[in-house]
Design an enzyme around this catalytic site. Structure first.
Site, PDB file in Angstrom:
ATOM      1  N   HIS A  20     -24.506 -43.185  28.564  1.00 35.23           N
ATOM      2  CA  HIS A  20     -24.183 -44.019  27.416  1.00 35.23           C
ATOM      3  C   HIS A  20     -25.043 -43.633  26.209  1.00 35.23           C
ATOM      4  O   HIS A  20     -26.247 -43.509  26.325  1.00 35.23           O
ATOM      5  CB  HIS A  20     -24.384 -45.489  27.777  1.00 35.23           C
ATOM      6  N   ASP A  28     -16.497 -26.365  13.928  1.00 42.18           N
ATOM      7  CA  ASP A  28     -15.714 -25.221  13.482  1.00 42.18           C
ATOM      8  C   ASP A  28     -16.460 -23.930  13.817  1.00 42.18           C
ATOM      9  O   ASP A  28     -17.563 -23.961  14.376  1.00 42.18           O
ATOM     10  CB  ASP A  28     -15.391 -25.325  11.988  1.00 42.18           C
ATOM     11  N   HIS A 106     -23.645 -33.323   4.963  1.00 42.42           N
ATOM     12  CA  HIS A 106     -23.502 -32.150   5.836  1.00 42.42           C
ATOM     13  C   HIS A 106     -24.864 -31.647   6.297  1.00 42.42           C
ATOM     14  O   HIS A 106     -25.017 -31.237   7.453  1.00 42.42           O
ATOM     15  CB  HIS A 106     -22.724 -31.045   5.111  1.00 42.42           C
ATOM     16  N   TYR A 128     -15.906 -27.906   7.176  1.00 35.36           N
ATOM     17  CA  TYR A 128     -16.418 -29.218   7.601  1.00 35.36           C
ATOM     18  C   TYR A 128     -15.653 -29.827   8.767  1.00 35.36           C
ATOM     19  O   TYR A 128     -15.743 -31.034   9.005  1.00 35.36           O
ATOM     20  CB  TYR A 128     -16.473 -30.197   6.425  1.00 35.36           C
ATOM     21  N   ALA A 129     -14.928 -29.032   9.517  1.00 34.78           N
ATOM     22  CA  ALA A 129     -14.208 -29.523  10.692  1.00 34.78           C
ATOM     23  C   ALA A 129     -15.190 -29.658  11.853  1.00 34.78           C
ATOM     24  O   ALA A 129     -15.242 -28.828  12.759  1.00 34.78           O
ATOM     25  CB  ALA A 129     -13.048 -28.596  11.049  1.00 34.78           C
ATOM     26  N   ASN A 130     -16.003 -30.696  11.764  1.00 34.68           N
ATOM     27  CA  ASN A 130     -17.058 -30.939  12.734  1.00 34.68           C
ATOM     28  C   ASN A 130     -17.111 -32.436  13.026  1.00 34.68           C
ATOM     29  O   ASN A 130     -16.929 -33.254  12.131  1.00 34.68           O
ATOM     30  CB  ASN A 130     -18.426 -30.514  12.170  1.00 34.68           C
TER      31      ASN A 130
END
Length: 139
Positions: A20, A28, A106, A128-130
């Site tokens: 948990h 990316d 970022h 920024y595909a994170n």
């Protein structure tokens, strides 16, 4: 905490060993991975596998209670950001659990990845595909 079967042994092991609030990052092709963090590199060629396909596969196994995104994601890559939010909304409906969404810069996101048990690198080439997934519980 695992929910279903996943073919990739490294990913399956990672999810099975989460507790948990543990975190994993899905990123990316360009996000720097801290030397101290496990790297699971799925990238084959630009675009393969996609960010969303990887997110969806991991959500099939992992219960999440929160996600962390870079503030820049929505502004620079609004289409993919919207698709991700739709996937998260669908996950909320499937699990009947609210998923918290947190935005940070970022630079702060890159630092935060040091807390992840692992960083899963995709072939995605959208800026920024994170996302950082925060592990929840299935009960």
């Amino acid at each position: 905490m695992k929910k279903n079967a996943l073919i990739n042994a490294d990913l399956s092991y990672l999810v099975a060993t989460l507790g948990h609030t543990n975190e994993i990052t899905i990123c990316d092709a360009g996000l720097p991975v801290p030397a101290s963090t496990q790297r699971i590199d799925l990238a084959l060629i630009p675009g393969v596998p996609t960010f969303i396909a990887t997110v969806t596969a991991i959500l099939g196994e992992m219960q999440i209670e929160g996600i962390v995104l870079a503030e820049e994601f929505a502004a620079v890559s609004p289409e993919l950001h919207s698709v991700l939010l739709d996937v998260i909304a669908n996950e909320e409906q499937l699990t009947n659990k609210k998923i918290a969404i947190t935005y940070i810069s970022h630079e702060a996101f890159k630092q935060r990845t040091e807390q992840s048990k692992a960083v899963v690198r995709t072939g995605e080439c959208t800026p920024y595909a994170n996302v950082i997934f925060q592990s929840g519980v299935v009960f």
